[in-house]
Design an enzyme around this catalytic site. Structure first.
Site, PDB file in Angstrom:
ATOM      1  N   HIS A 141       1.545 -57.796 -34.268  1.00 43.44           N
ATOM      2  CA  HIS A 141       2.093 -56.453 -34.030  1.00 43.44           C
ATOM      3  C   HIS A 141       0.981 -55.402 -34.093  1.00 43.44           C
ATOM      4  O   HIS A 141       0.863 -54.549 -33.196  1.00 43.44           O
ATOM      5  CB  HIS A 141       3.182 -56.140 -35.057  1.00 43.44           C
ATOM      6  CG  HIS A 141       3.683 -54.727 -35.001  1.00 43.44           C
ATOM      7  ND1 HIS A 141       4.378 -54.226 -33.922  1.00 43.44           N
ATOM      8  CD2 HIS A 141       3.565 -53.694 -35.875  1.00 43.44           C
ATOM      9  CE1 HIS A 141       4.675 -52.954 -34.142  1.00 43.44           C
ATOM     10  NE2 HIS A 141       4.188 -52.606 -35.316  1.00 43.44           N
ATOM     11  N   ASP A 241      14.079 -51.388 -38.764  1.00 44.05           N
ATOM     12  CA  ASP A 241      13.461 -50.115 -39.133  1.00 44.05           C
ATOM     13  C   ASP A 241      13.337 -49.239 -37.882  1.00 44.05           C
ATOM     14  O   ASP A 241      12.325 -49.247 -37.190  1.00 44.05           O
ATOM     15  CB  ASP A 241      12.085 -50.419 -39.744  1.00 44.05           C
ATOM     16  CG  ASP A 241      11.452 -49.188 -40.358  1.00 44.05           C
ATOM     17  OD1 ASP A 241      12.189 -48.276 -40.763  1.00 44.05           O
ATOM     18  OD2 ASP A 241      10.211 -49.152 -40.423  1.00 44.05           O
ATOM     19  N   LYS A 261      10.637 -42.049 -38.405  1.00 47.38           N
ATOM     20  CA  LYS A 261      11.091 -43.240 -39.123  1.00 47.38           C
ATOM     21  C   LYS A 261      12.217 -42.954 -40.103  1.00 47.38           C
ATOM     22  O   LYS A 261      12.978 -43.856 -40.438  1.00 47.38           O
ATOM     23  CB  LYS A 261       9.910 -43.817 -39.930  1.00 47.38           C
ATOM     24  CG  LYS A 261       8.725 -44.220 -39.098  1.00 47.38           C
ATOM     25  CD  LYS A 261       8.954 -45.571 -38.462  1.00 47.38           C
ATOM     26  CE  LYS A 261       7.685 -46.047 -37.790  1.00 47.38           C
ATOM     27  NZ  LYS A 261       7.835 -47.390 -37.270  1.00 47.38           N
TER      28      LYS A 261
HETATM   29 MN    MN Z   1       8.593 -50.403 -39.897  1.00 40.89          MN
END
Ligand code: MN
Length: 423
Positions: A141, A241, A261
């Protein structure tokens, strides 16, 4: 081997072949029904065992845990008792549910009062989360993101192979399955040479993650060692998330993500204990360069957990958009906890530690739409003919996960979240 994990155990409760919740799992969650207030339950097949009723009837006396602990809005009072007590309860529940045990089945009234159908129960946020930390521990990632936004030749930042990078997130907006979210609004800067704009996020994304939940750690100033870290972990759950990529891109300099976020993160309602995951331990990727001594561990510290993400358009069918595995993570969770506390930061009961987006090595195993659609340049085709670069209003995103070997399947269930238009 932990006796409750014995693959040959069978329950007097019928468990379907591909159930996530055989007698060897016994995850804990918070549920209610029409007639029952919130309480701690254990998932078994398609039913839930009511630990409050069970304790009231005296069946958990040998564990030393009093009944009132189980009549709770969250698992926290139970987790406050520590691993020895939670382990005793799981082991006792395992005994009571075994096919050979008649303590419950011999009393039909009791049997009725301690079992509820999953389909008739409402699941609630299982943990009152004190502090939420999110790591960035998947090398694939971090490499993908670095390649897209910086330099393919230097995709990983210089600190990445030395530090399990993380940041402090927000606990108040963590939700569980079936609770919809609204598309967030915020500042964006879609064009480099034009001023910023304000409006609904256009690049809404999931992050396929897992999280672990902690027991109480040590005093402020003390550190948790990497090889004792699992003693401070209660269990794990699925974790999506949510991320607003356009808001993130504009706001993250210099302090990292903020409003991109903290509008929501979705956790699955059942916490699978570390004990139940024991049969699925596995090696982690080889670490080069060798990490600092406080991050050097012995034994197998990761788990072989198959993970999947689905997008279901409004009134449409589910489309599996990625399949990955927890075992791809470069930094394991024991290293994460050791790193988190090496400076003396105190870990508390009910803290949540997110893994970071878990991407696998191949393009069909990436853990976010950002990577799957490669920044929107390769849209995904869904079964209804529509395309997705990022997520649309009306989409439901479903994360599922399970461990499977020849003897056993230990699953996490799912976490399901529908996206509603911006308010
Ligand atoms: Mn995250």
């Amino acid at each position: 081997m932990i006796e409750a994990n014995n693959p040959s155990l069978k329950s007097w409760i019928e468990v379907e072949e591909n159930s996530d919740f055989p007698i060897q799992n016994l995850p804990f969650g918070i549920y209610s029904t029409n007639k029952k207030s919130k309480r701690i339950g254990v998932a078994i097949g398609s039913q839930i065992l009511d630990l409050y009723e069970l304790a009231n009837a005296g069946f958990l006396e040998a564990t030393g845990v009093s009944a009132n602990v189980f009549e709770s809005n969250h698992l926290n009072p139970f987790m406050e008792l520590g691993k020895e007590s939670t382990r005793k309860v799981r082991n006792r529940v395992s005994q009571l549910l075994r096919a050979s045990n008649t303590e419950i089945t011999s009393d039909s009234r009791l049997m009725k009062s301690v079992l509820d159908k999953h389909s008739e129960a409402t699941m609630h946020l299982p943990v009152q989360i004190g502090d939420y930390t999110d790591f960035y521990s998947s090398k694939e990632h971090a490499t993908n993101v670095g390649t897209m936004f910086r330099d393919p030749d230097n995709a990983l930042l210089p600190n990445w192979l030395h530090i399990p990078v993380g940041y402090h997130g927000r606990a108040s907006s963590i939700i569980t399955t079936e609770q919809p979210i609204h598309r967030p609004k915020g500042q964006q800067k879609p064009k480099d040479d034009e001023p910023p704009t304000f409006g609904a996020c256009k690049l809404l994304d999931f992050e396929l993650e897992m999280a672990f939940i902690t027991y109480n750690g040590k005093e402020l100033g003390d550190s948790i060692g990497v090889n004792e870290a699992e003693e401070y972990m209660f269990g794990m759950c699925l974790f999506n998330d949510w991320s607003a990529r356009d808001i993130q891109k504009w706001e993250y300099v210099p302090l990292g993500p903020f409003l991109a976020k903290n509008f929501a993160s979705s956790m699955s309602p059942w916490i699978v204990t570390m004990d139940a995951l024991e049969p699925f331990r596995c090696e982690t990727p080889k670490q080069d360069p060798k990490p600092f001594e406080y991050l050097q561990f012995s034994g197998k510290k990761s788990f072989d957990i198959k993970l999947e993400m689905y997008i279901q358009p409004e009134n449409g069918a589910e489309n599996c958009v990625t399949k990955t595995n927890y075992k791809h993570m470069y930094w394991n969770q024991s290293q994460q906890l050791a790193h988190h506390s090496v400076n003396g930061c105190n870990i508390k009961c009910g803290d949540m530690m997110g893994s970071g987006t878990i991407s696998g090595p191949t393009p069909d195993s990436y853990g976010s739409m950002l990577e799957l659609s490669w920044k929107g340049t390769k849209p995904l085709k869904l079964s209804d003919g529509s395309e997705r670069k990022f997520l649309l209003d009306g989409d439901t995103v479903i994360e599922r996960g399970y461990c499977q070997n020849n003897d056993l399947r230990i699953g996490f269930g799912e976490v399901r979240t529908k996206i509603l238009p911006a308010k």
